[in-house]
Design an enzyme around this catalytic site. Structure first.
Site, mmCIF file in Angstrom:
data_model
loop_
_atom_site.group_PDB
_atom_site.id
_atom_site.type_symbol
_atom_site.label_atom_id
_atom_site.label_comp_id
_atom_site.label_asym_id
_atom_site.label_seq_id
_atom_site.Cartn_x
_atom_site.Cartn_y
_atom_site.Cartn_z
ATOM 1 N N ARG A 1 0.876 -1.212 0.336
ATOM 2 C CA ARG A 1 0.240 0.060 0.004
ATOM 3 C C ARG A 1 1.021 0.897 -0.014
ATOM 4 O O ARG A 1 0.227 2.317 -0.983
ATOM 5 C CB ARG A 1 -1.216 0.110 0.759
ATOM 6 C CG ARG A 1 -1.859 1.239 1.479
ATOM 7 C CD ARG A 1 -2.528 0.965 2.729
ATOM 8 N NE ARG A 1 -3.208 2.542 2.437
ATOM 9 C CZ ARG A 1 -4.750 2.489 3.419
ATOM 10 N NH1 ARG A 1 -4.453 1.914 4.799
ATOM 11 N NH2 ARG A 1 -5.332 3.568 3.552
ATOM 12 N N ASN B 1 -10.493 -4.341 -1.659
ATOM 13 C CA ASN B 1 -9.913 -3.646 -3.298
ATOM 14 C C ASN B 1 -9.518 -3.674 -3.744
ATOM 15 O O ASN B 1 -8.555 -4.679 -3.394
ATOM 16 C CB ASN B 1 -9.456 -2.314 -2.170
ATOM 17 C CG ASN B 1 -10.990 -0.921 -1.467
ATOM 18 O OD1 ASN B 1 -12.287 -0.776 -1.967
ATOM 19 N ND2 ASN B 1 -10.900 -0.801 -0.053
ATOM 20 N N CYS C 1 -19.474 -1.746 0.432
ATOM 21 C CA CYS C 1 -18.050 -1.016 0.524
ATOM 22 C C CYS C 1 -19.174 -0.673 1.871
ATOM 23 O O CYS C 1 -20.248 -0.711 1.798
ATOM 24 C CB CYS C 1 -17.595 0.101 0.095
ATOM 25 S SG CYS C 1 -17.433 1.114 -0.308
ATOM 26 N N HIS D 1 -16.500 3.426 -4.907
ATOM 27 C CA HIS D 1 -15.252 4.411 -4.302
ATOM 28 C C HIS D 1 -16.152 5.652 -5.635
ATOM 29 O O HIS D 1 -14.807 6.764 -6.093
ATOM 30 C CB HIS D 1 -14.169 4.090 -5.114
ATOM 31 C CG HIS D 1 -13.488 3.493 -3.468
ATOM 32 N ND1 HIS D 1 -13.326 2.872 -2.777
ATOM 33 C CD2 HIS D 1 -14.988 3.051 -2.635
ATOM 34 C CE1 HIS D 1 -12.854 2.617 -2.030
ATOM 35 N NE2 HIS D 1 -14.550 2.277 -1.667
ATOM 36 N N TYR E 1 -14.307 9.750 -2.095
ATOM 37 C CA TYR E 1 -13.547 9.400 -3.378
ATOM 38 C C TYR E 1 -13.477 10.593 -4.225
ATOM 39 O O TYR E 1 -12.521 10.219 -5.659
ATOM 40 C CB TYR E 1 -13.791 8.250 -3.744
ATOM 41 C CG TYR E 1 -13.064 7.047 -2.589
ATOM 42 C CD1 TYR E 1 -12.085 6.783 -2.886
ATOM 43 C CD2 TYR E 1 -13.643 6.668 -1.509
ATOM 44 C CE1 TYR E 1 -11.490 5.594 -1.505
ATOM 45 C CE2 TYR E 1 -14.037 6.059 -0.723
ATOM 46 C CZ TYR E 1 -12.651 5.866 -0.465
ATOM 47 O OH TYR E 1 -12.053 4.518 0.247
#
Length: 426
Positions: free
Chosen positions: A85, A139, A159, A189, A239
């Protein structure tokens, strides 16, 4: 799956509190890290014991043993961990593009690492628990869920953005969350709240009043200008800031520690706390980890898939509602998208799966972006399934946050270089 996550105690707490909505005989936490499983599993058992939950909690690294005979499989994986990440959030910035783990170049990298692993798990589920539902919280949820559905698996994507808005709007309106029905539409998102109705999909729309009375505060929470929210007349998910304020976000990300670094430090502290044998509840620090209300959304979805909808509980907090915001096949709901696209909308959820509710015609301002990101997701899934530099390049070139061929070329090389250990074809 991913039971050793530091966020798992939030899920455990939800299972314990809402056991009348979703009775559980056995919960199996699966993770390749024995150290994490020991710490998280110990706390999970103490939480169940404190709240008087009669269910058994088992921990294992044996995927097949865990899946065998399951009724539901929850996926909350992070292939490559926080280290991957950190890379997803860093190297795109070198090209002046947003570095984020679920969208843009970083989101594509995560999809390429994740889809093959999830499909392997799903094949085991099909073999060992053919009637089980797969609930995907991993995700990028839209792409992962589409991979599952395209391969014929019984899957629904989940989500926490919608349930967060539901709770926020209920608080502002002074009503119970179960009374709030969102006009939530878009892709994972990439969604907008186009209405906020009380009592169901045909109830009074309170969104105009919410925007008049609380629009600036709502915009502040999203880190967007109040003037923009008032001009749009809808509430975008946070987002959308990556699209509506891209350059501003890039400058911010270049000048502050990454979210991955913050989470890694938080996880280290949380694991230390979980090792305390006196701790028997989720710690307050966990609220900063992200994924608010995930446990309640997961319980609600699992209850509806496994046993059908239930009447609201006495406190109105959670009901196993038949109408839930999920990621599922479009099937004509948004007529400008193919039927096999995965959209995030209100759906009727029950033992046969999720069927989207009708959606009013989407403003071209939003429909255009949804169509382009859907095209990107098509290309991203193709790259995840078949690999190859050219497929990665095509997906990046299509993404509205990238678009220029020089950026797409450079990002393709960086993505492959940073993810070689996770890409069988690289």
């Amino acid at each position: 799956m991913g039971g050793g996550s530091t966020y798992t105690p939030e899920l455990i707490d939800g299972f314990a509190r809402l056991r009348d909505v979703l009775p559980i005989a056995e919960l199996v936490l699966v993770d390749p890290s024995a150290h994490r499983l020991e710490l998280v599993g110990g706390l999970a058992r103490r939480i169940f014991a404190k709240q008087g939950h009669p269910g058994t909690i088992t921990t294992t690294a044996d995927l097949d043993a865990a899946v065998d005979g399951a009724d539901a499989v929850l996926l909350q994986l992070r292939v490559g961990g926080q280290a991957a990440r950190q890379q997803d959030e860093t190297w795109p910035l070198e090209c002046g593009c947003v570095g984020q783990e679920t969208t843009g170049a970083g989101g594509l990298a995560k999809a390429l690492r994740t889809v093959p692993v999830v499909l392997d798990i799903a094949e085991r589920v099909r073999r060992l628990a053919p009637d089980a539902w797969i609930i995907d919280f991993t995700n990028p949820v839209g792409i992962v869920t589409r991979a599952l559905l395209q391969a014929g698996h019984r899957a629904v994507g989940l989500c926490n953005v919608a349930i967060g808005f539901q709770r926020k709007f209920a608080q502002l309106l002074g009503v119970e969350p179960a009374d709030v029905h969102l006009g939530h539409v878009g892709l994972n998102h990439l969604t907008w709240e186009t209405s906020v109705r009380l009592g169901g999909p045909q109830g009074e729309d309170r969104l105009p009043a919410l925007l008049r009375e609380h629009g600036d505060a709502i915009a502040s929470d999203l880190h967007l200008p109040g003037s923009l929210i008032h001009r749009l007349g809808v509430v975008p998910s946070y987002y959308l800031r990556y699209y509506y304020a891209h350059d501003e976000v890039v400058e911010e990300l270049r000048t502050k520690p990454s979210r991955a670094a913050e989470v890694a430090a938080m996880e280290k502290r949380l694991l230390e706390m979980y090792g305390d044998p006196a701790l028997d509840e989720k710690p307050a620090l966990l609220a900063k980890r992200g994924g608010a209300y995930y446990s309640e959304a997961a319980v609600d979805l699992a209850a509806a898939l496994l046993g059908g909808a239930k009447e609201p509980s006495a406190d109105g907090r959670h009901a196993g509602s038949p109408h839930q915001v999920v990621n599922t096949l479009n099937n004509g709901t948004l007529p400008f998208l193919p039927d096999d696209a995965v959209i995030e909308v209100q759906a009727a959820v029950g033992p046969t799966g999720a069927a989207p509710l009708p959606v009013p015609a989407l403003d071209p301002l939003y429909a255009g972006l949804v169509a382009q990101v859907t095209a990107y997701e098509d290309l991203a899934l193709d790259a995840a399934l078949r690999g190859g530099r050219d497929r990665v390049f095509r997906a990046l070139l299509c993404h509205p946050l990238i678009g220029q061929h020089a950026y797409a070329d450079a990002l393709t090389d960086k993505l492959i270089a940073h993810n070689q250990e996770h890409l069988a074809w690289a």
